[in-house]
Design a protein around this motif. Structure first.
Motif, PDB file in Angstrom:
ATOM      1  N   ALA A   1       0.836  -1.205   0.000  1.00 32.61           N
ATOM      2  CA  ALA A   1       0.000   0.000   0.000  1.00 32.61           C
ATOM      3  C   ALA A   1       0.873   1.258   0.000  1.00 32.61           C
ATOM      4  CB  ALA A   1      -0.928  -0.003   1.210  1.00 32.61           C
ATOM      5  N   GLY A   2       1.943   1.244   0.775  1.00 32.55           N
ATOM      6  CA  GLY A   2       2.864   2.390   0.785  1.00 32.55           C
ATOM      7  C   GLY A   2       3.518   2.589  -0.574  1.00 32.55           C
ATOM      8  N   ALA A   3       3.887   1.486  -1.241  1.00 31.52           N
ATOM      9  CA  ALA A   3       4.501   1.580  -2.562  1.00 31.52           C
ATOM     10  C   ALA A   3       3.515   2.155  -3.585  1.00 31.52           C
ATOM     11  CB  ALA A   3       5.003   0.218  -3.005  1.00 31.52           C
ATOM     12  N   VAL A   4       2.246   1.759  -3.492  1.00 36.35           N
ATOM     13  CA  VAL A   4       1.241   2.290  -4.408  1.00 36.35           C
ATOM     14  C   VAL A   4       1.063   3.788  -4.186  1.00 36.35           C
ATOM     15  CG1 VAL A   4      -1.237   2.281  -4.909  1.00 36.35           C
ATOM     16  CG2 VAL A   4       0.001   0.127  -4.742  1.00 36.35           C
ATOM     17  N   ILE A   5       1.034   4.208  -2.940  1.00 43.28           N
ATOM     18  CA  ILE A   5       0.891   5.636  -2.626  1.00 43.28           C
ATOM     19  C   ILE A   5       2.073   6.426  -3.181  1.00 43.28           C
ATOM     20  CG2 ILE A   5       0.891   7.300  -0.730  1.00 43.28           C
ATOM     21  CD1 ILE A   5      -0.759   5.194   0.846  1.00 43.28           C
ATOM     22  N   LEU A   6       3.296   5.909  -2.983  1.00 38.67           N
ATOM     23  CA  LEU A   6       4.484   6.606  -3.501  1.00 38.67           C
ATOM     24  C   LEU A   6       4.491   6.647  -5.026  1.00 38.67           C
ATOM     25  CD1 LEU A   6       7.327   5.400  -1.126  1.00 38.67           C
ATOM     26  CD2 LEU A   6       6.426   7.700  -1.374  1.00 38.67           C
ATOM     27  N   ALA A   7       4.102   5.550  -5.661  1.00 43.57           N
ATOM     28  CA  ALA A   7       4.075   5.521  -7.126  1.00 43.57           C
ATOM     29  C   ALA A   7       3.053   6.519  -7.665  1.00 43.57           C
ATOM     30  CB  ALA A   7       3.754   4.109  -7.612  1.00 43.57           C
ATOM     31  N   ALA A   8       1.889   6.600  -7.032  1.00 46.75           N
ATOM     32  CA  ALA A   8       0.875   7.558  -7.472  1.00 46.75           C
ATOM     33  C   ALA A   8       1.377   8.995  -7.288  1.00 46.75           C
ATOM     34  CB  ALA A   8      -0.427   7.344  -6.701  1.00 46.75           C
ATOM     35  N   HIS A   9       2.063   9.246  -6.182  1.00 47.88           N
ATOM     36  CA  HIS A   9       2.608  10.590  -5.930  1.00 47.88           C
ATOM     37  C   HIS A   9       3.643  10.958  -6.992  1.00 47.88           C
ATOM     38  CE1 HIS A   9       4.085  14.092  -3.827  1.00 47.88           C
ATOM     39  NE2 HIS A   9       5.304  13.580  -3.846  1.00 47.88           N
ATOM     40  N   HIS A  10       4.567  10.035  -7.289  1.00 47.65           N
ATOM     41  CA  HIS A  10       5.589  10.316  -8.301  1.00 47.65           C
ATOM     42  C   HIS A  10       4.953  10.490  -9.682  1.00 47.65           C
ATOM     43  CE1 HIS A  10       8.988   9.984  -5.669  1.00 47.65           C
ATOM     44  NE2 HIS A  10       8.651   8.766  -5.284  1.00 47.65           N
ATOM     45  N   ASN A  11       3.923   9.727  -9.971  1.00 51.06           N
ATOM     46  CA  ASN A  11       3.232   9.859 -11.244  1.00 51.06           C
ATOM     47  C   ASN A  11       2.583  11.242 -11.359  1.00 51.06           C
ATOM     48  OD1 ASN A  11       2.128   9.251 -13.704  1.00 51.06           O
ATOM     49  ND2 ASN A  11       0.402   8.130 -12.863  1.00 51.06           N
ATOM     50  N   ARG A  12       1.966  11.717 -10.301  1.00 52.05           N
ATOM     51  CA  ARG A  12       1.359  13.054 -10.326  1.00 52.05           C
ATOM     52  C   ARG A  12       2.416  14.138 -10.503  1.00 52.05           C
ATOM     53  NH1 ARG A  12      -1.785  11.121  -5.637  1.00 52.05           N
ATOM     54  NH2 ARG A  12      -3.722  10.305  -6.478  1.00 52.05           N
ATOM     55  N   GLN A  13       3.537  13.992  -9.793  1.00 50.57           N
ATOM     56  CA  GLN A  13       4.610  14.975  -9.917  1.00 50.57           C
ATOM     57  C   GLN A  13       5.165  14.993 -11.342  1.00 50.57           C
ATOM     58  OE1 GLN A  13       5.487  17.207  -7.603  1.00 50.57           O
ATOM     59  NE2 GLN A  13       3.871  16.375  -6.328  1.00 50.57           N
ATOM     60  N   ALA A  14       5.328  13.808 -11.942  1.00 47.22           N
ATOM     61  CA  ALA A  14       5.832  13.742 -13.311  1.00 47.22           C
ATOM     62  C   ALA A  14       4.824  14.352 -14.285  1.00 47.22           C
ATOM     63  CB  ALA A  14       6.131  12.292 -13.695  1.00 47.22           C
TER      64      ALA A  14
END
Length: 106
Positions: free
Chosen positions: A35-48
């Protein structure tokens, strides 16, 4: 039975239950990590995506500026404009037919 005895028995019960089911504990911990990895991936995707949008806007602005510069260059390099500037500022003119000299190379 006091409240402290109950808390101690509850904590002891939790630890013994966790010790009896290590696979469930590992599955729960892996679920939390996932769940933490999914949250981080979504955050990085939004930033990109935000960075990409900014770069696209900058590209559009540079493209408009480039088009304006091309138009300005074509306006400044028109033959009539250059001929007028040369005649007014430098006093140059086209030579007459009798003033032309032909040089032949052997």
């Amino acid at each position: 039975m006091s409240a402290q005895d109950t808390n101690f028995h509850l904590v002891g019960f939790l630890f013994t239950d966790l010790a009896r089911h290590p696979v469930r504990v590992l599955l729960f911990l892996s679920l939390l990590v996932s769940a933490g990895a999914v949250i981080l991936a979504a955050h990085h995707n939004r930033q990109a995506s935000i960075a990409l949008e900014r770069l696209m806007q900058k590209k559009d602005l540079l493209d408009v500026e480039w088009r304006n510069l091309i138009l300005e260059q074509s306006a400044l390099t028109e033959h009539n404009r250059i001929e007028n500037l040369v005649s007014k500022q430098l006093g140059m003119r086209r030579p007459d037919a009798n003033e032309e000299v032909v040089v032949r190379i052997k």
